[in-house]
Design an enzyme around this catalytic site. Structure first.
Site, PDB file in Angstrom:
ATOM      1  N   SER A  11       0.806  -1.220   0.000  1.00  0.00           N
ATOM      2  CA  SER A  11       0.000   0.000   0.000  1.00  0.00           C
ATOM      3  C   SER A  11       0.840   1.272   0.000  1.00  0.00           C
ATOM      4  O   SER A  11       1.570   1.541  -0.932  1.00  0.00           O
ATOM      5  CB  SER A  11      -0.947  -0.030   1.187  1.00  0.00           C
ATOM      6  OG  SER A  11      -1.822   1.057   1.126  1.00  0.00           O
ATOM      7  N   HIS A  12       0.761   2.014   1.087  1.00  0.00           N
ATOM      8  CA  HIS A  12       1.411   3.322   1.178  1.00  0.00           C
ATOM      9  C   HIS A  12       2.824   3.221   1.752  1.00  0.00           C
ATOM     10  O   HIS A  12       3.506   4.232   1.885  1.00  0.00           O
ATOM     11  CB  HIS A  12       0.562   4.217   2.074  1.00  0.00           C
ATOM     12  CG  HIS A  12       0.249   3.520   3.357  1.00  0.00           C
ATOM     13  ND1 HIS A  12      -0.656   2.488   3.424  1.00  0.00           N
ATOM     14  CD2 HIS A  12       0.757   3.651   4.591  1.00  0.00           C
ATOM     15  CE1 HIS A  12      -0.693   2.025   4.656  1.00  0.00           C
ATOM     16  NE2 HIS A  12       0.153   2.704   5.388  1.00  0.00           N
ATOM     17  N   ASP A  25      -2.872   6.439  -3.158  1.00  0.00           N
ATOM     18  CA  ASP A  25      -1.677   5.814  -2.584  1.00  0.00           C
ATOM     19  C   ASP A  25      -1.046   4.781  -3.526  1.00  0.00           C
ATOM     20  O   ASP A  25      -1.496   4.617  -4.669  1.00  0.00           O
ATOM     21  CB  ASP A  25      -1.990   5.181  -1.219  1.00  0.00           C
ATOM     22  CG  ASP A  25      -2.874   3.949  -1.337  1.00  0.00           C
ATOM     23  OD1 ASP A  25      -3.628   3.855  -2.320  1.00  0.00           O
ATOM     24  OD2 ASP A  25      -2.804   3.078  -0.450  1.00  0.00           O
ATOM     25  N   ASP A  59      -5.967   2.401  -3.403  1.00  0.00           N
ATOM     26  CA  ASP A  59      -7.223   2.277  -2.658  1.00  0.00           C
ATOM     27  C   ASP A  59      -7.480   3.461  -1.723  1.00  0.00           C
ATOM     28  O   ASP A  59      -8.585   3.633  -1.229  1.00  0.00           O
ATOM     29  CB  ASP A  59      -7.315   0.936  -1.912  1.00  0.00           C
ATOM     30  CG  ASP A  59      -6.161   0.696  -0.957  1.00  0.00           C
ATOM     31  OD1 ASP A  59      -5.226   1.524  -0.911  1.00  0.00           O
ATOM     32  OD2 ASP A  59      -6.193  -0.343  -0.267  1.00  0.00           O
ATOM     33  N   ARG A  60      -6.457   4.291  -1.477  1.00  0.00           N
ATOM     34  CA  ARG A  60      -6.684   5.462  -0.619  1.00  0.00           C
ATOM     35  C   ARG A  60      -6.866   6.716  -1.468  1.00  0.00           C
ATOM     36  O   ARG A  60      -6.452   6.752  -2.636  1.00  0.00           O
ATOM     37  CB  ARG A  60      -5.493   5.691   0.308  1.00  0.00           C
ATOM     38  CG  ARG A  60      -5.259   4.566   1.256  1.00  0.00           C
ATOM     39  CD  ARG A  60      -4.133   4.904   2.201  1.00  0.00           C
ATOM     40  NE  ARG A  60      -4.009   3.833   3.180  1.00  0.00           N
ATOM     41  CZ  ARG A  60      -3.496   3.987   4.386  1.00  0.00           C
ATOM     42  NH1 ARG A  60      -3.027   5.167   4.755  1.00  0.00           N
ATOM     43  NH2 ARG A  60      -3.421   2.972   5.219  1.00  0.00           N
ATOM     44  N   SER A 118      -8.326   6.711   7.657  1.00  0.00           N
ATOM     45  CA  SER A 118      -6.995   6.585   7.047  1.00  0.00           C
ATOM     46  C   SER A 118      -7.056   6.797   5.531  1.00  0.00           C
ATOM     47  O   SER A 118      -6.369   6.104   4.788  1.00  0.00           O
ATOM     48  CB  SER A 118      -6.421   5.212   7.366  1.00  0.00           C
ATOM     49  OG  SER A 118      -7.343   4.210   6.980  1.00  0.00           O
ATOM     50  N   LYS A 167     -11.577  -0.555  -0.634  1.00  0.00           N
ATOM     51  CA  LYS A 167     -11.716   0.886  -0.753  1.00  0.00           C
ATOM     52  C   LYS A 167     -11.149   1.299  -2.115  1.00  0.00           C
ATOM     53  O   LYS A 167     -10.376   0.564  -2.706  1.00  0.00           O
ATOM     54  CB  LYS A 167     -11.032   1.597   0.405  1.00  0.00           C
ATOM     55  CG  LYS A 167      -9.581   1.244   0.639  1.00  0.00           C
ATOM     56  CD  LYS A 167      -9.146   1.836   1.975  1.00  0.00           C
ATOM     57  CE  LYS A 167      -7.661   1.639   2.221  1.00  0.00           C
ATOM     58  NZ  LYS A 167      -7.366   0.409   2.989  1.00  0.00           N
TER      59      LYS A 167
HETATM   60  C1  VG1 Z   1      -3.900   1.121   8.322  1.00  0.00           C
HETATM   61  C2  VG1 Z   1      -5.123   2.000   8.501  1.00  0.00           C
HETATM   62  C3  VG1 Z   1      -6.374   1.187   8.214  1.00  0.00           C
HETATM   63  C4  VG1 Z   1      -6.280   0.592   6.802  1.00  0.00           C
HETATM   64  C5  VG1 Z   1      -5.004  -0.205   6.664  1.00  0.00           C
HETATM   65  C6  VG1 Z   1      -4.791  -0.697   5.242  1.00  0.00           C
HETATM   66  O1  VG1 Z   1      -3.940   0.051   9.240  1.00  0.00           O
HETATM   67  O2  VG1 Z   1      -5.171   2.538   9.796  1.00  0.00           O
HETATM   68  O3  VG1 Z   1      -7.505   2.018   8.352  1.00  0.00           O
HETATM   69  O4  VG1 Z   1      -7.375  -0.249   6.556  1.00  0.00           O
HETATM   70  O5  VG1 Z   1      -3.878   0.609   7.001  1.00  0.00           O
HETATM   71  O6  VG1 Z   1      -4.799   0.352   4.331  1.00  0.00           O
HETATM   72  P1  VG1 Z   1      -3.114   0.044  10.627  1.00  0.00           P
HETATM   73  O7  VG1 Z   1      -3.378  -1.303  11.242  1.00  0.00           O
HETATM   74  O8  VG1 Z   1      -1.695   0.291  10.278  1.00  0.00           O
HETATM   75  O9  VG1 Z   1      -3.667   1.168  11.429  1.00  0.00           O
HETATM   76  V1  VG1 Z   1      -3.976   0.191   2.850  1.00  0.00           V
HETATM   77  O10 VG1 Z   1      -4.263   1.485   1.904  1.00  0.00           O
HETATM   78  O11 VG1 Z   1      -2.610  -0.337   3.403  1.00  0.00           O
HETATM   79  O12 VG1 Z   1      -4.549  -1.240   2.123  1.00  0.00           O
HETATM   80 CO    CO Z   2      -3.547   1.250   0.040  1.00  0.00          CO
END
Ligand code: VG1
Ligand code: CO
Length: 559
Positions: A118-119, A283, A287-288, A372, A383
């Protein structure tokens, strides 16, 4: 059709293959260890039960980060070795997370393997990730991820099919005896999906009537580059200068592909300097999203509430109706107020998109979000960053039909005047000492924990505690229970403090502190968030003793 040999390769377990909030995320070097990636894929295939891996169809793709191509060749051979019948793979291994979810659903696949962290930054020294999605297109629920972990701890052999290296850059089908690999266009199906959901004609005519309306989308060198080019430039007719950082790079150009005020600063600066009306970013895996107009940052908690409040202008919701709304627990209650006004069901689930899937499948949830920077709907089971951006464009175009010149800031203020304002902020303390973080959580659990009624009623500054717990979720559809999902302290005026540990980090522990304060005081609607929340943050630090436990004076990132 060529036959291939299957070899059972002996292996030994790695003890650390426990998927977190969203898949297994580790440093690239960890995945590069001999058999590490093989083991995790084998454990994932072993955990498939309905149907089993044998004979199944799986979708494979990801954000294109460093090590993706090697991982995909491993997945191909291990899938062949386990008699998976078909793999559908995005060209060059590229599929945004929402696009992968869509293809799983559209092609009625049995699941998917998504390669993304992800990010989190990418490159040889940074992170890689593998996530398993199930047949509804959504992230595997906890019973499946737990089973993957159990299999990974007991693994003795990996089945590897001797298929040659597959050329990922050519769209088409390659067939072996009992095994097919299909390479598909990464963007095509996703573009069709969005055109079915939104009023593209209305948005185009809004741009045509307002040639000075400036849009800037920042892909942060993540996977959304080709998607944004197709949607914003080719379909909506914006000039190419309306997108930036839209060439996906395996290390995201050395950046942190996270759409927030800290990491999307180049977008924020340009929006302010160049008077850009509509700024947005996504991101690494698409998805963000962040929505940012000149002088108007939309918090993700407000964004999902506003989309829900204006859903009637979006053709998809005109067709399906809005069945219910939901948010993750730390997300502000702005969307709850919309649900109340519209007489809709509202759900509060733990952090992580996987918790929305059951509600959507049961037809009880249409629009949901996380603080987030995650926003989405039941059009897929992830998302969806570009979906959220186009939703906002659709809402603005519709508003301009009646109120020409109406922009992001106007929509925000109008929303506050109708519903009041939920001030919200998150403080992240990244890579803190795991021991200290765990001790802090133990301290908080002890304070709020069952039978600790003396904590309720205590006053800190202007805030009196009305309830406190460690959040526990009872899924209303399958009755599963998820415990210990974050410490929640709620005050008599509706303000809240939430503290939990991240489940996506790859190094040390990350503490997340969330604060929320509700105001119906019109004179506060344009106040600065950090100022408005300062007294509550002080209380959060006092109660949690965060600074003592972690040794950190200041957060790493504030969103
Ligand atoms: C974080 C965010 C959460 C989100 C997750 C995956 O998780 O807080 O809201 O669903 O990332 O997002 P955590 O456990 O680090 O707080 V992504 O864009 O990585 O798929
Ligand atoms: Co993501």
């Amino acid at each position: 059709m060529s036959a291939f040999k299957i070899n059972a390769i002996p292996t030994t377990p790695f003890g650390d293959q426990k998927p977190g909030t969203s898949g297994l995320r580790k440093r690239v070097k960890v995945f590069q260890q001999e058999n590490y990636t093989h083991n995790f894929i084998q454990a994932t295939l072993n955990a498939m039960t309905s149907p089993c891996a044998e004979g199944s169809t799986l979708v494979v793709g990801g954000d294109g980060r460093y090590f993706s191509k090697e991982a995909i060749q491993i997945i191909i051979r291990v899938a062949a070795g386990n008699k998976v019948s078909k793999l559908i793979i995005g060209k060059d291994g590229i599929l945004s997370t929402p696009a992968a979810s869509n293809i799983i659903r559209k092609r009625k696949a049995d699941g998917g393997i998504l390669l993304t962290a992800s990010h989190n930054p990418g490159g040889p020294e940074n992170d890689f990730g593998i996530k398993f999605n199930v047949s509804n297109g959504g992230p595997a629920p906890e019973n499946v991820t737990n089973s993957i972990y159990e299999h990974s701890k007991n693994i003795k052999q990996v089945f590897v099919g001797e298929v040659p290296e597959i050329d990922l850059s050519t769209i088409g089908v390659q067939t072996f005896e009992g095994f097919t690999v299909e390479i598909v266009d990464s963007v095509h199906d996703y573009a069709i999906l969005l055109k079915e959901i939104f009023d593209f004609e209305l948005i185009k005519s809004f741009f045509a009537k307002n040639p000075n309306y400036k849009v800037l989308f920042d892909g942060l060198h993540g996977v959304t580059g080709p998607y944004s080019e197709r949607i914003f430039v080719e379909e909506l007719g914006l000039p190419r200068s309306s997108i930036q950082n839209c060439v996906p790079l395996p290390d995201f150009g050395g950046g942190h592909p996270d759409p927030n005020l800290t990491y999307a600063h180049s977008l924020v600066e340009r929006v302010e300097k160049e008077n850009i009306n509509f700024g947005a970013a996504s991101d690494g895996d698409g998805d963000r999203n962040m929505i940012y107009g000149k002088g108007a940052f939309v918090t993700p908690s407000d964004s999902v509430a506003i989309i829900a409040a204006h859903a009637e202008v979006i053709p998809y919701f005109q067709k399906t109706g809005v069945k219910g709304l939901a948010r993750s627990m730390p997300t502000s209650a702005a969307i709850d107020l919309v649900a109340k006004k519209k007489g809709l069901e509202i759900f509060e689930v733990p952090t992580g998109w996987k918790f929305f899937g059951n509600l959507m499948d049961a037809g009880r949830l249409s629009i949901c979000g996380e603080e987030s920077f995650g926003t989405g709907s039941d059009h897929i089971r992830e998302k969806d960053g570009i979906w959220a951006v186009v939703a906002w464009l659709n809402i603005i175009a519709a508003a301009n039909e009646k109120k020409p010149g109406f922009g992001i800031r106007d929509i925000l203020l109008e929303h506050y005047h109708t519903y009041g304002r939920n001030f919200f902020s998150r403080y992240d303390y990244e890579e803190v000492n795991g021991d200290g973080a765990n001790k802090m959580i133990t301290h908080l659990r002890h304070l709020v924990g069952p039978g600790k009624s003396e904590f309720v009623g205590k006053t800190f500054g202007q805030f009196t505690i009305s309830s406190a717990d460690d959040f526990e979720y009872h899924d209303p559809i399958d009755n599963s229970v998820s415990k210990n999902q974050g410490i929640r302290i709620i005050f008599t005026d509706g303000s809240r403090i939430v503290i939990r540990l991240s489940g996506t980090g790859s190094q040390g522990a990350t503490v997340r502190l969330y604060v929320e304060k509700y105001s119906q005081n019109v004179s506060e609607y344009e106040s600065d968030t950090q100022e408005a929340l300062k007294p509550l943050i002080d209380v959060a630090l006092e109660i949690s003793k965060l600074q003592q436990f972690t040794g950190r004076e200041k957060p790493t990132v504030i969103t």
